[in-house]
Scaffold this motif. Structure first.
Motif: not given
Length: 232
Positions: A210-232
């Motif tokens: 579960e800890a590993h999956m949360q890291k994957v989710i957090a990394a994916a969300q951060a990448k999406t936010a970066a593409k959207n100019g900081g918005n989730p």
């Protein structure tokens, strides 16, 4: 100390090479006036070389001894003591329920002194694991174990099935968990080793996954936010 040797720290569980500056040993001798003859008490203190641990263990062992011409311990130890830590219990993380960890630790602590008391505590611990992790609650531990068949992987089931079929262990699991039943030290130890496997395979593996999956989710969300100019 003559030679370096491999050692597993009972606190951090890391395998380390123990050198002379990590260990201190000495022998205290008893003269022949006691009724058991000449004895030597060997003490040993080992410091874990892991910089993040640095815990120490302390053991003592009683031997027959003789002077020839210097003090020499003879044969295998007559008695052994683990002074720190006091038992062979492995350290398990806090996210495992406290009552389960307490039953396991106490079962390890009394295993050498009273295998039947240890097995009673271990049986209660095993039932607590099955009820907490799988939500299975039956009138007998043996029925709760049977309910696991088909729900868990084959190797874990084989380990459970192998332990419950040995000596008095099988009968031990069919009775009231608070009833003290005679078992030999090897059987009591096998039950403790089974509990360690289940805590590792179920609680720790689930937590790490579960800890590993949360890291994957957090990394994916951060990448999406970066593409959207900081918005989730």
């Amino acid at each position: 100390m003559a030679n370096d040797y491999s050692w597993t720290c009972p606190y951090c569980r890391q395998v380390a090479t123990i050198k002379s500056d990590n260990v201190s040993a000495d022998t205290h001798s008893f003269d022949q006036n006691n009724k058991h003859g000449h004895l030597g008490l060997r003490t040993n203190v080992t410091v874990c070389p892991n910089s993040k641990c640095r815990e120490f263990t302390m053991t003592a062992a009683l031997y027959k001894a003789e002077y020839n011409p210097n003090l020499r311990i003879v044969g295998k130890p007559l008695l052994n003591w683990s002074l720190k830590p006091q038992s062979s219990a492995k350290p398990f993380p806090d996210y495992i329920p406290l009552v389960i960890r307490q039953d396991y630790e106490e079962a390890c602590l009394v295993c050498a002194l009273s295998p039947k008391a240890s097995a009673t505590l271990a049986r209660r611990c095993l039932q607590g694991i099955i009820r907490d992790f799988w939500g299975i609650s039956k009138s007998r531990l043996i029925d709760e174990i049977s309910e696991l068949h088909g729900k868990i992987d084959a190797s874990t089931w084989q380990a459970i099935d192998a332990v419950r079929s040995i000596g008095n262990i099988g009968a031990h699991m069919e009775k009231d968990i608070n009833l003290i039943v005679e078992v030999d030290p090897e059987e009591a130890d096998l039950l403790l080793r089974l509990i360690e496997v289940l805590l590792e395979e179920w609680y720790i593996h689930r937590y790490e996954r579960e800890a590993h999956m949360q890291k994957v989710i957090a990394a994916a969300q951060a990448k999406t936010a970066a593409k959207n100019g900081g918005n989730p």
